[in-house]
Enzyme design. Structure first.
Site, PDB file in Angstrom:
ATOM      1  N   GLY A  23      58.308  44.256  60.985  1.00 41.95           N
ATOM      2  CA  GLY A  23      58.816  42.915  61.276  1.00 41.95           C
ATOM      3  C   GLY A  23      57.884  41.856  60.721  1.00 41.95           C
ATOM      4  O   GLY A  23      56.702  42.101  60.533  1.00 41.95           O
ATOM      5  N   GLY A  58      52.263  36.237  60.096  1.00 42.59           N
ATOM      6  CA  GLY A  58      51.917  37.477  59.411  1.00 42.59           C
ATOM      7  C   GLY A  58      53.023  38.498  59.551  1.00 42.59           C
ATOM      8  O   GLY A  58      54.197  38.132  59.646  1.00 42.59           O
ATOM      9  N   ASP A  67      54.747  34.526  78.851  1.00 44.55           N
ATOM     10  CA  ASP A  67      55.769  34.480  77.796  1.00 44.55           C
ATOM     11  C   ASP A  67      56.653  35.728  77.836  1.00 44.55           C
ATOM     12  O   ASP A  67      56.965  36.321  76.806  1.00 44.55           O
ATOM     13  CB  ASP A  67      55.083  34.354  76.423  1.00 44.55           C
ATOM     14  CG  ASP A  67      56.067  33.847  75.360  1.00 44.55           C
ATOM     15  OD1 ASP A  67      55.776  33.994  74.163  1.00 44.55           O
ATOM     16  OD2 ASP A  67      57.144  33.362  75.747  1.00 44.55           O
TER      17      ASP A  67
HETATM   18 CL1  LIG Z   1      52.896  38.466  63.173  1.00 45.57          CL
HETATM   19  C1  LIG Z   1      54.311  39.181  63.877  1.00 45.57           C
HETATM   20  C2  LIG Z   1      55.173  39.888  63.040  1.00 45.57           C
HETATM   21  C3  LIG Z   1      56.331  40.463  63.591  1.00 45.57           C
HETATM   22  C4  LIG Z   1      56.600  40.309  64.947  1.00 45.57           C
HETATM   23  C5  LIG Z   1      57.843  40.907  65.539  1.00 45.57           C
HETATM   24  N1  LIG Z   1      57.696  42.348  65.957  1.00 45.57           N
HETATM   25  C6  LIG Z   1      56.689  42.532  67.006  1.00 45.57           C
HETATM   26  C7  LIG Z   1      56.713  43.999  67.488  1.00 45.57           C
HETATM   27  N2  LIG Z   1      56.457  44.914  66.365  1.00 45.57           N
HETATM   28  C8  LIG Z   1      56.155  46.254  66.786  1.00 45.57           C
HETATM   29  C9  LIG Z   1      54.939  46.552  67.410  1.00 45.57           C
HETATM   30 BR1  LIG Z   1      53.657  45.193  67.624  1.00 45.57          BR
HETATM   31  C10 LIG Z   1      54.665  47.821  67.862  1.00 45.57           C
HETATM   32  N3  LIG Z   1      55.551  48.832  67.726  1.00 45.57           N
HETATM   33  C11 LIG Z   1      56.740  48.567  67.139  1.00 45.57           C
HETATM   34  N4  LIG Z   1      57.766  49.397  66.880  1.00 45.57           N
HETATM   35  C12 LIG Z   1      58.708  48.668  66.244  1.00 45.57           C
HETATM   36  C13 LIG Z   1      59.958  49.204  65.771  1.00 45.57           C
HETATM   37  C14 LIG Z   1      60.221  50.573  65.904  1.00 45.57           C
HETATM   38  C15 LIG Z   1      61.443  51.114  65.420  1.00 45.57           C
HETATM   39  C16 LIG Z   1      62.375  50.294  64.811  1.00 45.57           C
HETATM   40  C17 LIG Z   1      63.660  50.874  64.275  1.00 45.57           C
HETATM   41  N5  LIG Z   1      64.780  50.745  65.218  1.00 45.57           N
HETATM   42  C18 LIG Z   1      64.495  51.418  66.506  1.00 45.57           C
HETATM   43  C19 LIG Z   1      65.722  51.359  67.392  1.00 45.57           C
HETATM   44  O1  LIG Z   1      66.863  51.923  66.727  1.00 45.57           O
HETATM   45  C20 LIG Z   1      67.184  51.227  65.523  1.00 45.57           C
HETATM   46  C21 LIG Z   1      65.997  51.294  64.568  1.00 45.57           C
HETATM   47  C22 LIG Z   1      62.117  48.905  64.707  1.00 45.57           C
HETATM   48  C23 LIG Z   1      60.901  48.379  65.188  1.00 45.57           C
HETATM   49  N6  LIG Z   1      58.308  47.387  66.098  1.00 45.57           N
HETATM   50  C24 LIG Z   1      57.076  47.313  66.646  1.00 45.57           C
HETATM   51  C25 LIG Z   1      57.397  44.711  65.283  1.00 45.57           C
HETATM   52  C26 LIG Z   1      57.413  43.224  64.830  1.00 45.57           C
HETATM   53  C27 LIG Z   1      55.724  39.632  65.780  1.00 45.57           C
HETATM   54  C28 LIG Z   1      54.564  39.065  65.237  1.00 45.57           C
END
Ligand SMILES: Clc1ccc(CN2CCN(c3c(Br)cnc4[nH]c(-c5ccc(CN6CCOCC6)cc5)nc34)CC2)cc1
Length: 287
Positions: free
Chosen positions: A24, A29, A140
């Site tokens: 993501g 970032g 939050d």
């Molecule tokens: Cl700087 C910044 C950049 C991006 C974001 C938004 N997200 C915050 C959370 N992020 C994740 C974190 Br931290 C830790 N473990 C994760 N695991 C995942 C994840 C895991 C699996 C998938 C795929 N999907 C899973 C569910 O079924 C459909 C396919 C999508 C995302 N995202 C994160 C992903 C990005 C927040 C801050």
């Protein structure tokens, strides 16, 4: 096992990891899937650009998030292992949540059934009891900051706005308004009960599929929050209505305490919480 410790305090760097797909992108970032070269340990690597953080004057907020996260260890809180930085970026080594983000799951399902919602209520209340015991308030709580673990269990993430209670908000509010507690809107001093308010809003949104005070404009949402204008669709079960009504009280100290949320009859009877096997925490990354 966890990320093996090298020597006493391991200084990590980007070369220690193979970077996988982006999970993501955010304003400051991105988050990547990553694998530590030696142990093949899978984690999420959050990369933040120092220039963007400086421009938004958020360095102190990131330092506080790192300080708070490094002391929290709970099955429903996304684990923070360690951090490192180079000239232009800060890297946070975070637990990887295999089943992604709750808000995407909520968009996909439209709304959740009673079992799933009650289980989330039990999990998030337990995580917040743990945080509040250390006088940490998250501030939050919303679906965007909740992830799902291997067994679909809730993982509270993104403590960027968390502080030690009691606190007065200094930085301007941004992002979604749906989850703001009345005292936050008025800029009044607030305590752990802002998190309890959010648990009530989350319970409503999981069952109904939209937030309780949702309105076409920010101002109208604020008005509905301050009046606590709570309207339930007819099909919301009585037990859930009772719980939500006892949480969403304008007066912070009158909100149902987290312990009583966990013990509420509707949560007790509907929740199917599974606790992961307790394992001796291998000294992962020396945090
Ligand atoms: Cl700087 C910044 C950049 C991006 C974001 C938004 N997200 C915050 C959370 N992020 C994740 C974190 Br931290 C830790 N473990 C994760 N695991 C995942 C994840 C895991 C699996 C998938 C795929 N999907 C899973 C569910 O079924 C459909 C396919 C999508 C995302 N995202 C994160 C992903 C990005 C927040 C801050």
């Amino acid at each position: 096992g966890g990320l093996e410790l090298k020597g006493t305090l391991k200084m990590w760097c980007l070369d220690d990891f193979q970077i996988g797909r982006p999970l993501g992108k955010g304003r400051f970032g991105a988050v990547y899937l990553a694998r530590e070269q030696k142990s093949h340990f899978i984690l999420a690597l959050k990369v933040l650009f120092k220039s963007a953080l400086e421009k938004a004057q958020l360095e102190h907020q990131l330092r506080r998030e790192i300080e708070i996260l490094s002391h929290l260890r709970h099955p429903n809180i996304l684990r923070f292992y360690n951090y490192f930085h180079d000239r232009t970026r800060v890297f946070l080594m975070l637990e990887y949540a295999p089943r992604g983000e709750l808000y995407k799951e909520l968009q996909r399902c439209k709304c959740f059934d009673e079992t799933r919602t009650a289980t989330y209520m039990e999990e998030i209340s337990d995580a917040l009891i743990y945080c509040h015991a250390q006088r940490v308030i998250h501030r939050d709580i919303k679906p965007e900051n909740l992830l799902l673990g291997l067994r679909g269990e809730l993982k509270l993430a993104d403590f960027g706005w968390s502080v030690h209670a009691p606190s007065l908000r200094r930085t301007t509010l941004c992002g979604t308004t749906d989850y703001l507690a009345p005292e936050m809107i008025d800029g009044r001093p607030h305590d752990e009960n802002v998190d309890v308010w959010c648990v009530g809003v989350l319970c409503y949104e999981c069952l109904v599929g939209s937030a309780p005070f949702d309105a076409p404009t920010r101002l109208e949402t604020f008005r509905r929050i301050k009046e606590v204008r709570l309207v339930f669709p007819v099909w919301v079960p009585d037990g859930a209505k009772d719980l939500i009504s006892k949480i969403l009280n304008h007066t912070p100290s009158l909100r149902l305490p987290l312990k009583e949320i966990m013990e509420h009859p509707w949560v007790k009877c509907k929740s199917r919480r599974i606790l992961p096997p307790v394992h001796k925490d291998v000294n992962a990354c020396g945090v």
